[in-house]
Every structure is written in C-alpha cells, then in structure tokens.
Design an enzyme around this catalytic site. Structure first.
Site, PDB file in Angstrom:
ATOM      1  N   GLU A 239       0.834  -1.206   0.000  1.00 60.30           N
ATOM      2  CA  GLU A 239       0.000   0.000   0.000  1.00 60.30           C
ATOM      3  C   GLU A 239       0.868   1.256   0.000  1.00 60.30           C
ATOM      4  O   GLU A 239       0.559   2.230  -0.705  1.00 60.30           O
ATOM      5  CB  GLU A 239      -0.940  -0.051   1.207  1.00 60.30           C
ATOM      6  CG  GLU A 239      -1.990  -1.151   1.067  1.00 60.30           C
ATOM      7  CD  GLU A 239      -2.517  -1.710   2.376  1.00 60.30           C
ATOM      8  OE1 GLU A 239      -3.236  -2.719   2.335  1.00 60.30           O
ATOM      9  OE2 GLU A 239      -2.191  -1.152   3.444  1.00 60.30           O
TER      10      GLU A 239
ATOM     11  N   GLU B 211      -4.502  -8.779   4.186  1.00 58.75           N
ATOM     12  CA  GLU B 211      -5.269  -8.298   5.343  1.00 58.75           C
ATOM     13  C   GLU B 211      -6.616  -8.992   5.525  1.00 58.75           C
ATOM     14  O   GLU B 211      -6.996  -9.358   6.647  1.00 58.75           O
ATOM     15  CB  GLU B 211      -5.486  -6.780   5.246  1.00 58.75           C
ATOM     16  CG  GLU B 211      -4.244  -5.948   5.497  1.00 58.75           C
ATOM     17  CD  GLU B 211      -3.544  -5.533   4.217  1.00 58.75           C
ATOM     18  OE1 GLU B 211      -2.877  -4.495   4.212  1.00 58.75           O
ATOM     19  OE2 GLU B 211      -3.674  -6.276   3.217  1.00 58.75           O
TER      20      GLU B 211
END
Length: 224
Positions: free
Chosen positions: A107, A127
């Site tokens: 990210e 995640e």
C-alpha cells in the site's frame, strides 16, 4: 535532514531518498517507524529544495507490512492514513521495490506515483485473510489500477504474485534486474527533475481530481 534509526534519508539535488532501515525485520513497520516515515515525508514536502521523493527499503525487502510483534492500534492506522494522504496529495514520489512488499508495504508503494520493481519482487495483500481491512486508500487505488474484479480477487484471497504479473496488471511502471533497481530509479528521478515543478504538480492534481475524487473518503472509511 534528521532521521531516526529506522530511516536513512539523503538528498541528491532535488531528489530526497527515504530508505526504510529495519532490514533484519524486512523493513516491517512499527508505530515508531511509521511515524518517522510520515515525519520525513512531510519534511520533504515542506522543503523547497526537494523536487521529488524516492521511497525504498534497505536490505532484501521493500517492506513486509506491519511488524507482527508491534501492537495494533487506532493510532498506528491513523499514521498510515496520514502517510497515504501526504504522498498522494504531495510532490511526485517514486517507489523502488525489491523483495517483498506486503500489506501496508505494498500500500505504501502504491501511494507513490510511480513504482519501479526488481524482477525478484513479490507482492501480497493478506489483510482480509487476517480479518482486517486494507489501509492507505487501497480500496480506491487498486480498482483504478487493475480493475474491480482483479482488486476483489487480490484483496479477498491475499494471494502472492510476482513482479512480472504486477507489471502486466499496471501496478509497476518498470521492471529492472535486481542489481540495477536504484540506478534506474535515480535516472528517472533526474529526468523528472528537468521538468518544471509546477507542471508536474498540475498534472498530478488534474489526474487525481479525475481518478481519485473519493480518496479522502476511502481513507476515512478504512480508518473508522
């Protein structure tokens, strides 16, 4: 520029290099290292001598995400969201990825404007498999980059993928041999330094106004 032990910062001309410096932990982020990175990025944004930023990792990985031994907290997530906003809204930023870029590490790379990757780079967004949402505005960025279907599959499955796949999907601008990554990135940085800063900023603002209008709302929702 001052930096803590978790970062190495150096400026060459108008290019500020910010290197994550926890190679024994694959540069995984702790609350302290994330806060130091945010501070360094903001300093670079405020320094008129800095034209663009380069974010990279020391050692054999870019960033393995959140350090598994670091406590999860709302403050840590807030720091990641502030870092994403600072990169997406600020001066041009380049990521140089070698080895693993996982979770918050990937990210972070995608918060930069252009991603270079070594041919040995590996990526994953695990995640959801861990019961967590992504951060860094990934839910706004990823569908724009690779399409909605691919974004769902990657975020749901957490499946790892290699540098060639990342390049083919459009996550990575250029692949390099492992030993040539920094030379290629720095050469690209010198090319951007030759451009008029206001023009680069204007192009970035126009592109983001068209493609990322809901980015701030996505950051807020991820952090909620």
């Amino acid at each position: 520029m001052n930096a803590g032990a978790d970062l190495v910062c150096q400026r060459q001309g108008g290019l500020l290099e910010i290197a994550l410096n926890r190679p024994d932990r694959l540069n995984a982020l702790t609350p302290q290292s994330a806060q130091a990175l945010l501070h360094a990025v903001r300093q670079g944004q405020d320094d008129p001598a800095v034209r663009l930023l380069l974010i990279r990792g020391e050692g054999r990985a870019f960033c393995a995400g959140k350090d598994r031994d670091a406590p999860a907290s709302a403050a840590f997530v807030a720091t990641l969201q502030q870092l994403a906003a600072a990169l997406v809204d600020g001066k041009p930023a380049i990521a140089a990825v070698q080895g693993w870029a996982v979770g918050a590490g990937l990210e972070l790379a995608l918060n930069c404007d252009v991603v270079f990757a070594s041919e040995d780079a590996r990526f994953a967004l695990p995640e959801a498999q861990l019961g967590l949402p992504g951060t860094g505005g990934i839910h706004a960025l990823l569908p724009r980059l690779i399409g909605l279907g691919h974004a769902k599959a990657l975020l749901w499955s957490g499946q790892a993928f290699g540098a060639r796949q990342a390049h083919d999907w459009g996550l990575v601008w250029q692949l390099t041999p492992p030993g040539a990554l920094l030379d290629e990135v720095r050469a690209f940085g010198r090319l951007l330094e030759q451009a008029e800063p206001g023009a680069l900023a204007r192009v970035k603002a126009l592109l983001h106004a068209a493609a990322l209008r809901d980015f701030d709302a996505t950051l807020a929702a991820e952090g909620g």
